[in-house]
Write an enzyme that holds these catalytic residues in place. Structure first.
Site, PDB file in Angstrom:
ATOM      1  CB  SER A  40      18.306  77.206  23.399  1.00 18.80           C
ATOM      2  OG  SER A  40      19.538  77.555  23.958  1.00 18.80           O
ATOM      3  CB  CYS A  41      18.805  80.047  19.342  1.00 22.63           C
ATOM      4  SG  CYS A  41      19.554  81.140  18.140  1.00 22.63           S
ATOM      5  N   PRO A  42      21.824  78.558  18.754  1.00 24.32           N
ATOM      6  CG  PRO A  42      23.846  78.692  17.530  1.00 24.32           C
ATOM      7  CD  PRO A  42      23.286  78.750  18.934  1.00 24.32           C
TER       8      PRO A  42
END
Lengths: 202, 81
Positions: free
Chosen positions: B17-19
Site C-alpha cells: 500500500s501507499c506509498p
C-alpha cells in the site's frame, strides 16, 4: 549596468534611458550585448529550474505520527523532488535505529481509540494499542517505519537529526541509521525551508 | 488511450500500500531505458489516483493506460527521457 550611461537619472526611470548608438563604439556595444546575454542566461536558468523541493520538520515520535513525514518524503522523492526531513525532539526517535522499531501508539488522549481514557490509562494499554496497530499495518501491507526509512535514504532523501536534541536526549550519533545527517540545527532547516516549495511541520 | 505499446517489464506490487506502489514504480522506471514501457500490477485502490498524479507531476514519464482487472489495478508507464 553600464557605467557610461548618459545621466538621465532625473527622468526617474532608468529603464527608459537607452544609450544612443552613436555615443558608443562597436566594441563597447558588443561588450554590453554580451553582458546582457549573460544576465539573461542566468535569469532563464533560474526560471527554468523546475526542480521542486520540500522540507518537513518531524517532531513526534509515536507510531502514528512517524508515518506521515516518511510517506510524504519517499513519495516526493519518487516525484524527483529534493527532500529534507529535519527530525527534532521526539521526531528523533524515528531515526534512532533501535527505538524506531519499537515506536508506541498512545491509548490515552486518542479520540480514535475505542475505549475511555480511564481504561486507556491502565498499565499495558499502550502496548496493547501498539500491538493492534502493528497487526493492522502488517495485514494491510503497509510498509514498516524501517522500510520507509530505507526507501527514503535510497532515493536520496536527506534525513537530518537535530544536533541539539541528540545531546538533550543523550543519544549517540552511532544510534542512528547509516546515512542520517547529524550535526545540523534550526538554521540549516530554516535555510532549506526558505528555498523550498513545500514546508511542513508534523 | 489506444496507443500501441509493448510492455518491457512488469512490476508486481500486489499487496503493498501507499506509498510503495509509487516509490517502487519510480525505482523500476529508473532502471529502464528511454521508450521502455513498465507494467505495474497493484491491489492498492489508491494506486489509480496516485500513479496518475505521480506520472503527471514527474518529468520523463508518460502514463499510457490504467485499468482495473478484478482486484488488480494495472498501470502502463512509458519512460520518455
Amino acid at each position: 549596468m553600464s557605467t557610461d550611461t548618459p545621466d538621465t537619472a532625473d527622468t526617474g526611470d532608468a529603464a527608459d534611458s537607452i544609450d544612443a548608438p552613436e555615443d558608443l563604439s562597436t566594441a563597447e556595444l558588443a561588450a554590453e550585448v554580451e553582458e546582457l546575454r549573460e544576465e539573461l542566461a542566468d535569469l532563464k536558468a533560474d526560471l527554468g529550474d523546475d526542480q521542486k523541493s520540500m522540507v518537513i520538520v518531524a517532531t513526534k515520535g509515536t507510531l502514528d505520527m512517524a508515518y506521515p513525514p516518511l510517506i510524504l518524503a519517499s513519495t516526493a522523492a519518487a516525484f524527483g523532488w529534493d527532500v529534507t526531513v529535519f527530525h527534532t525532539f521526539w521526531g528523533l526517535d524515528i531515526l534512532h535505529e533501535k527505538k524506531s522499531k519499537n515506536l508506541k501508539l498512545s491509548a490515552v488522549g486518542n479520540p480514535s481509540m475505542p475505549m475511555p481514557n480511564a481504561i486507556a490509562s491502565l498499565p499495558g494499554m499502550d502496548t496493547m494499542a501498539t500491538k493492534m496497530m502493528n497487526k493492522k499495518i502488517a495485514d494491510n501491507g503497509t510498509a514498516t517505519i524501517e522500510e520507509l526509512i530505507d526507501v527514503s535514504l535510497d532515493q536520496g532523501v536527506d534525513l537530518q537529526a537535530c544536533q541539539m536534541t541528540i545531546e538533550l536526549m543523550n543519544y549517540d550519533e552511532a544510534d542512528f541509521y547509516d546515512g542520517v545527517t547529524t550535526g545540523v540545527g534550526a538554521a540549516t532547516a530554516l535555510q532549506r525551508m526558505a528555498d523550498a516549495d513545500v514546508q511542513l511541520l508534523v | 488511450m489506444s496507443t500501441e505499446y509493448t510492455v518491457t517489464e512488469t512490476l508486481d506490487v500486489k499487496g503493498e500500500s501507499c506509498p510503495m506502489p509509487v516509490v517502487k514504480t519510480k525505482g523500476a522506471i529508473d532502471d529502464l531505458s528511454e521508450g521502455d514501457v513498465l507494467e505495474v500490477l497493484a491491489t492498492d485502490s489508491g494506486s489509480m489516483s496516485d500513479l496518475k498524479g505521480w506520472a503527471e507531476t514527474t518529468p520523463g514519464v508518460e502514463l499510457l493506460d490504467q485499468e482495473a482487472d478484478g482486484d488488480v489495478f494495472k498501470h502502463y508507464v512509458r519512460k520518455t527521457e
